[in-house]
Motif scaffolding. Structure first.
Motif, short mmCIF file in Angstrom:
data_model
loop_
_atom_site.label_atom_id
_atom_site.label_comp_id
_atom_site.label_asym_id
_atom_site.label_seq_id
_atom_site.Cartn_x
_atom_site.Cartn_y
_atom_site.Cartn_z
N LEU A 281 44.81 47.68 41.31
CA LEU A 281 44.87 46.99 40.02
C LEU A 281 45.07 45.49 40.24
CD1 LEU A 281 47.14 49.42 38.00
CD2 LEU A 281 44.73 49.01 37.66
N PRO A 282 44.06 44.79 40.68
CA PRO A 282 44.23 43.36 40.99
C PRO A 282 44.53 42.50 39.77
CG PRO A 282 41.92 44.01 41.20
CD PRO A 282 42.71 45.26 40.96
N GLU A 283 44.17 42.96 38.56
CA GLU A 283 44.36 42.13 37.37
C GLU A 283 45.73 42.32 36.71
OE1 GLU A 283 43.03 46.09 36.06
OE2 GLU A 283 42.33 44.75 37.61
N VAL A 284 46.53 43.26 37.17
CA VAL A 284 47.82 43.53 36.55
C VAL A 284 48.85 42.50 37.01
CG1 VAL A 284 49.70 45.24 36.41
CG2 VAL A 284 47.32 45.99 36.30
N PRO A 285 49.69 42.01 36.10
CA PRO A 285 50.71 41.02 36.48
C PRO A 285 51.67 41.56 37.56
CG PRO A 285 50.57 41.23 34.09
CD PRO A 285 49.71 42.31 34.67
N SER A 286 52.09 40.69 38.42
CA SER A 286 52.94 41.07 39.55
C SER A 286 54.25 41.72 39.12
CB SER A 286 53.25 39.86 40.41
OG SER A 286 52.08 39.39 41.00
N ASP A 287 54.87 41.24 38.01
CA ASP A 287 56.14 41.82 37.60
C ASP A 287 55.97 43.28 37.15
OD1 ASP A 287 54.72 40.90 35.38
OD2 ASP A 287 56.52 40.49 34.22
#
Length: 163
Positions: A76-82
Motif C-alpha cells: 500500500l504505497p499510497e497509505v499515510p505512514s502513521d
C-alpha cells in the motif's frame, strides 16, 4: 432506482461506510493533534517491560518493527505512514508478519481491524475461501455474518464430513 433490493442495499452500505470514514478521519485528526501536544517522557515503557528484570529502568518500546512497516508499504504505497505504523503495530502484537500476509492474500487487509476480530473468533486465513452453502466464508463476513457464526458452521461442516 431499480427494483433490485440488492442494489439499494449496496448503495446504503456504501453510504454508511463512507460516512463512517469521514467521522473516523476527524477522530484520528483530533487524536493526532492532541498526542502531538503531549510531551514525551524519556524512558517510558509498557508497565512490566523491564530491560533486565529486577529494579532496572523501563525498556524503551520500539513503535513498529521495520519489517512489518516495509511489508505494508510495499503493498500500500499510497497509505499515510502513521496509518501503516498503527496497523503494523497491531499485527506485531497479535501475530507475525507471515500471518498478516496470509490474511492479506486471503482478501482481508491488515489495515482492516475486522481481521483481528475474525482471528480472535477462531478463523484462519485459509478458512475465508471455504464454502458455506453457496457463499464463501469471506462473502458471508462481508454480508454481515458474525465471525462466530461462520466458525460454528465450519465446525458443523467438519463434523458431518468426519461422521
Amino acid at each position: 432506482m431499480l427494483d433490485d433490493s440488492g442494489v439499494d442495499d449496496l448503495v446504503r452500505r456504501w453510504t454508511e461506510d463512507h460516512s463512517k470514514a469521514a467521522e473516523s478521519d476527524e477522530i484520528n485528526r483530533i487524536a493526532s493533534e492532541w498526542l502531538a501536544d503531549v510531551p514525551v517522557q524519556p524512558g517510558t515503557g509498557i508497565p512490566g517491560q523491564r530491560a533486565r528484570g529486577g529494579n532496572s529502568p523501563w525498556a524503551a518500546v520500539e513503535s513498529v518493527d521495520p519489517e512489518f512497516f516495509t511489508a505494508m508499504r510495499e503493498r500500500l504505497p499510497e497509505v499515510p505512514s502513521d496509518l501503516l505504523s498503527a496497523a503494523a503495530g497491531w499485527w506485531q502484537m497479535v501475530g507475525g508478519l507471515a500471518e498478516a500476509k496470509e490474511w492479506w492474500d486471503a482478501g482481508i487487509s491488515p489495515l482492516d481491524q475486522r481481521a483481528l476480530d475474525y482471528r480472535a473468533a477462531g478463523l484462519a486465513p485459509s478458512d475465508l475461501s471455504r464454502r458455506l452453502g453457496p457463499l464463501t466464508v469471506l462473502q458471508h463476513l462481508r454480508k454481515g455474518s458474525a465471525p462466530a457464526w461462520c466458525v460454528a458452521r465450519l465446525q458443523r461442516q467438519a463434523e458431518r464430513r468426519s461422521a
